[in-house]
Motif scaffolding. Structure first.
Motif, PDB file in Angstrom:
ATOM      1  N   HIS A  62       1.282  -1.503   0.123  1.00  0.00           N
ATOM      2  CA  HIS A  62       0.480   0.149  -0.009  1.00  0.00           C
ATOM      3  C   HIS A  62       0.749   1.154   0.068  1.00  0.00           C
ATOM      4  N   HIS A  63       0.063   2.763  -0.481  1.00  0.00           N
ATOM      5  CA  HIS A  63       0.472   4.364  -0.008  1.00  0.00           C
ATOM      6  C   HIS A  63      -0.339   4.357   0.534  1.00  0.00           C
ATOM      7  N   PRO A 132      -2.355  -1.028  -4.787  1.00  0.00           N
ATOM      8  CA  PRO A 132      -2.454  -1.359  -6.438  1.00  0.00           C
ATOM      9  C   PRO A 132      -2.374  -2.703  -6.802  1.00  0.00           C
ATOM     10  N   TYR A 133      -2.064  -3.681  -5.677  1.00  0.00           N
ATOM     11  CA  TYR A 133      -3.032  -5.184  -6.354  1.00  0.00           C
ATOM     12  C   TYR A 133      -4.313  -5.659  -5.520  1.00  0.00           C
ATOM     13  N   ASP A 134      -5.145  -5.009  -5.123  1.00  0.00           N
ATOM     14  CA  ASP A 134      -6.052  -5.340  -4.546  1.00  0.00           C
ATOM     15  C   ASP A 134      -7.119  -4.282  -4.221  1.00  0.00           C
ATOM     16  N   ASP A 135      -8.435  -4.940  -4.548  1.00  0.00           N
ATOM     17  CA  ASP A 135     -10.252  -4.521  -4.768  1.00  0.00           C
ATOM     18  C   ASP A 135     -10.053  -3.493  -3.489  1.00  0.00           C
ATOM     19  N   LEU A 136      -9.343  -3.038  -2.678  1.00  0.00           N
ATOM     20  CA  LEU A 136      -9.480  -2.305  -2.062  1.00  0.00           C
ATOM     21  C   LEU A 136      -9.170  -0.652  -1.431  1.00  0.00           C
ATOM     22  N   LYS A 137      -9.798  -0.076  -1.263  1.00  0.00           N
ATOM     23  CA  LYS A 137     -10.038   1.653  -0.507  1.00  0.00           C
ATOM     24  C   LYS A 137      -9.707   1.699   0.297  1.00  0.00           C
ATOM     25  N   ALA A 138      -8.633   2.835   1.592  1.00  0.00           N
ATOM     26  CA  ALA A 138      -9.292   2.533   3.012  1.00  0.00           C
ATOM     27  C   ALA A 138      -8.938   4.329   2.933  1.00  0.00           C
ATOM     28  N   HIS A 149     -14.487  -1.469  -1.192  1.00  0.00           N
ATOM     29  CA  HIS A 149     -13.989  -1.682  -2.456  1.00  0.00           C
ATOM     30  C   HIS A 149     -13.536  -0.346  -3.288  1.00  0.00           C
ATOM     31  N   LYS A 150     -12.861  -0.526  -4.137  1.00  0.00           N
ATOM     32  CA  LYS A 150     -12.401   0.278  -5.290  1.00  0.00           C
ATOM     33  C   LYS A 150     -13.203   1.610  -6.035  1.00  0.00           C
ATOM     34  N   ASP A 151     -14.268   0.563  -6.220  1.00  0.00           N
ATOM     35  CA  ASP A 151     -15.164   2.210  -6.721  1.00  0.00           C
ATOM     36  C   ASP A 151     -16.337   2.834  -5.641  1.00  0.00           C
ATOM     37  N   GLY A 152     -15.977   2.379  -4.436  1.00  0.00           N
ATOM     38  CA  GLY A 152     -16.848   3.040  -3.112  1.00  0.00           C
ATOM     39  C   GLY A 152     -17.384   1.430  -2.496  1.00  0.00           C
ATOM     40  N   ARG A 153     -17.931   0.791  -3.266  1.00  0.00           N
ATOM     41  CA  ARG A 153     -19.078   0.090  -2.660  1.00  0.00           C
ATOM     42  C   ARG A 153     -18.640  -0.117  -1.655  1.00  0.00           C
ATOM     43  N   PRO A 154     -19.119  -0.514  -0.184  1.00  0.00           N
ATOM     44  CA  PRO A 154     -19.143  -1.722   1.339  1.00  0.00           C
ATOM     45  C   PRO A 154     -18.860  -2.590   1.463  1.00  0.00           C
TER      46      PRO A 154
END
Length: 155
Positions: A62-63, A132-138, A149-154
């Motif tokens: 992550h970054h 970069p390699y996972d469908d995750l956003k924090a 998820h990266k598209d904003g879905r919980p």
């Protein structure tokens, strides 16, 4: 919260081991964090005494957009992964990760012994963590991490 000195190893880890949702939580199963900063009521930055069992990782690669991070190795020989480059670390080594540089990082314990290190990071509101390699956003909002998820879905 207290201002009384404490042996870091006596500060218990939290009951919840990670904020990562399924299926990512299992990838950090061998990691134990003792939240030293929280123990003392620190709110501007966090300090963790972290142990990685053999085979464990510190986090998903992550970054951060706004959070600076710093790591100091106390025991063991982890591998630092910086995007696609790798560096062998040993006790006494340290590394900093500048917010917004886009360089993804994680520590991996490929040895047969535990790795113990201190990690320090700030708690900047609105920090976004990219994986970069996972469908995750924090996103760090209202004093805590919100993961989607990266598209904003919980999750």
């Amino acid at each position: 919260m207290t201002s009384v000195p404490a042996a870091a190893a006596t500060i218990p880890p939290p009951n919840k081991k990670t904020v990562y949702p399924h299926p990512f939580a299992s990838r950090v199963a061998g990691r134990t964090k003792r939240r030293l900063g929280d123990h003392f009521g620190l709110t501007n930055f966090g300090v963790n005494l972290t142990e990685l069992a053999p085979g464990a990782v510190s986090a998903l690669l992550h970054h951060h957009s706004k959070q600076d991070e710093f790591v100091y190795i106390l025991e063991g020989t982890p591998t630092l992964v910086l995007d696609k480059a790798e560096y062998a670390l040993e006790p006494g080594d340290c590394v900093g990760f500048k917010a917004g540089d886009g360089v993804a990082h994680q520590l991996v314990n490929r040895s047969h012994e535990p790795v113990i290190y201190l990690e320090v990071g700030d708690r900047t509101e609105g920090d976004e963590t990219s994986y970069p390699y996972d469908d995750l956003k924090a996103v760090f909002l209202n004093g805590g991490w919100q993961l989607t998820h990266k598209d904003g879905r919980p999750y």
